[in-house]
Each structure stands twice: as C-alpha cells, then as structure tokens.
Design a protein around this motif. Structure first.
Motif, PDB file in Angstrom:
ATOM      1  N   ILE A 120       0.850  -1.192   0.000  1.00 37.87           N
ATOM      2  CA  ILE A 120       0.000   0.000   0.000  1.00 37.87           C
ATOM      3  C   ILE A 120       0.890   1.248   0.000  1.00 37.87           C
ATOM      4  O   ILE A 120       1.786   1.385   0.842  1.00 37.87           O
ATOM      5  N   GLN A 195      -3.918   7.046  -3.028  1.00 38.78           N
ATOM      6  CA  GLN A 195      -3.701   5.699  -2.496  1.00 38.78           C
ATOM      7  C   GLN A 195      -3.668   4.690  -3.644  1.00 38.78           C
ATOM      8  O   GLN A 195      -4.526   4.701  -4.502  1.00 38.78           O
ATOM      9  N   GLY A 197      -2.756   0.392  -4.126  1.00 37.34           N
ATOM     10  CA  GLY A 197      -2.295  -0.895  -3.605  1.00 37.34           C
ATOM     11  C   GLY A 197      -1.658  -1.681  -4.745  1.00 37.34           C
ATOM     12  O   GLY A 197      -2.343  -2.031  -5.707  1.00 37.34           O
ATOM     13  N   LEU A 219      -8.571  -3.191   2.099  1.00 37.25           N
ATOM     14  CA  LEU A 219      -7.707  -2.999   3.274  1.00 37.25           C
ATOM     15  C   LEU A 219      -8.058  -3.960   4.419  1.00 37.25           C
ATOM     16  O   LEU A 219      -7.376  -3.980   5.441  1.00 37.25           O
TER      17      LEU A 219
END
Length: 240
Positions: A120, A195, A197, A219
């Motif tokens: 992440i 963000q 991932g 998450l």
C-alpha cells in the motif's frame, strides 16, 4: 482527471517510464494475432479483463503440444484446439470489455502455492506531498487456484520470503522502492490520486515485477495481521 480502471492504460503509463518498463511482464491488447504470437513466444500466458478486479475472469493458457491449449479459469480446466475457439469462448464470458494478454510470471511459491505481495502506498491530501509505503502483506493462493486473489492465507511479507526461501528484508525494501516509483508515476498522471495498492510479484529467480496497481485496494486483510501498526498508519493517511 478521471481515474480510470483500465489495465491496458495503466501498463502504458508505467511503460513510458524507463525505470519501470523493465519491471513489467510483456503485455499486449488481446487480438487473434497477439494471442498466437504470445503463445509462440511464451509457453504460458494470462488473460485479464481490462477493467477487471478481485481476480474475476482471469484465464491462464498453456501451450500443450503442437496445436492444443490448456485453459485454466478459477478451478476449471479445459483443452482447446485453436486460438479462434479460445477467443469465441472469451467473448461469451466477457463481451463488453476487452482483455489484455500477458506473459505469465513463474511466481515464487510457498508449499507449491504461488504468492505475491500487496504493498500500500499513500500520500497526504496536498498533491505535492511525497508517497510513502504504509503497509504490506503476502497473499498465498488457495489450493487449486493460480490467482492469489483467491487467498488461502494472508501473512507478513518477511515470513513469506523466509518460507519461500527467496530473500530477506533487503528484497522487501527493493520491492517497496519499485512500488514508490510506480506510485509517483501514477500520481503524475492523476494529481488527486492518494492511495494505490500494488500487486508485486517475485519470480523464482528473485526478480521483482509490477503486476498491477489498484486504486481502491481492499484494506480488510490488514485486520488479519498481528501487527496493527500498518492498519493505524493507513487510516491516518486516509484522514490527512
């Protein structure tokens, strides 16, 4: 700019940066000629919907002799004789969006099950703030599956590297550095992106690959780890 979930577009964004291009498995838009060429070049390929998520509709194809192909989708496997039949079958499965065809990576394994790493990366609301790695874990594929999205277990990365006997913390540091370079590149394209991932693969020769970046990563697996500090850090970045 609208952040578009499109694996082909993302591949081209990464490929335009020399520091990332060598970390990408060979990828093409799926057409009859590209599928045939890739299966000649590599014995095994992966087909992914351009807008796919959670590993849905991913298909693995392996050359099986002169003119036969073994096709693996989730836990199902069939053999087909030519690429025309494969393309026709795919259109029935996912008629609205195209596919990409990608060289299949020979991922490192734990107990004969492939695994990859989710890293992440986040940055604060100010688009000039730097990207940071805020969490990571390893995803081990479930029995009978080739994709790690169907996971048998979620474990700390260092434990996974140790179980697979492929490296130590220095390999994780290198993977994190590559994820940060990729996040920076996507952040240049999408200034409001905060963000990502990344699914990072490590092959049996210990080489690190960018499989893809997810703009809305799940998450929840961080709750399964004993170390709760990553979950707290991720939450902090989401607020700031």
């Amino acid at each position: 700019m609208l952040i578009k979930r499109d694996k082909w577009l993302q591949y081209r964004i990464f490929r335009s940066r020399p520091s990332l291009a060598g970390r990408l498995p060979q990828t093409q838009l799926l057409k009859k000629n590209t599928l045939s060429k890739m299966l000649l070049q590599y014995q095994s390929v992966v087909l992914k919907p351009r807008n796919g998520s959670y590993g849905r509709d991913i298909v693995f194809i392996k050359r099986n002799g002169a003119n036969a192909y073994r096709i693996h989708n989730e836990q199902n496997a069939v053999t087909m004789r030519d690429t025309d039949k494969i393309l026709k079958w795919l259109r029935k499965k996912n008629s609205t969006h195209g596919y990409i065809v990608q060289r299949r990576l020979q991922l490192a394994q734990i107990g004969h099950k492939p695994f990859d790493i989710r890293i992440i990366t986040q940055r604060k609301k100010d688009s000039s703030s730097p990207w940071n790695v805020t969490g990571s874990y390893a995803k081990v594929a479930a029995q009978g599956y080739l994709v790690t999205n169907v996971t048998s277990r979620t474990i700390p990365v260092l434990e996974a590297l140790n179980l697979a006997r492929i490296g130590d913390r220095s390999l994780l540091v290198k993977a994190e550095r590559i994820a940060l370079l990729a996040a920076k590149r996507l952040g240049e394209r999408y200034p409001k992106l905060r963000q990502v991932g990344f699914d990072i693969g490590i092959d049996r020769k210990h080489r690190i690959w960018i499989i893809e970046g997810n703009y809305q990563p799940d998450l929840r697996p961080f709750r399964l780890l004993k170390d709760s500090s990553m979950q707290r850090r991720i939450s902090w970045y989401k607020k700031h």
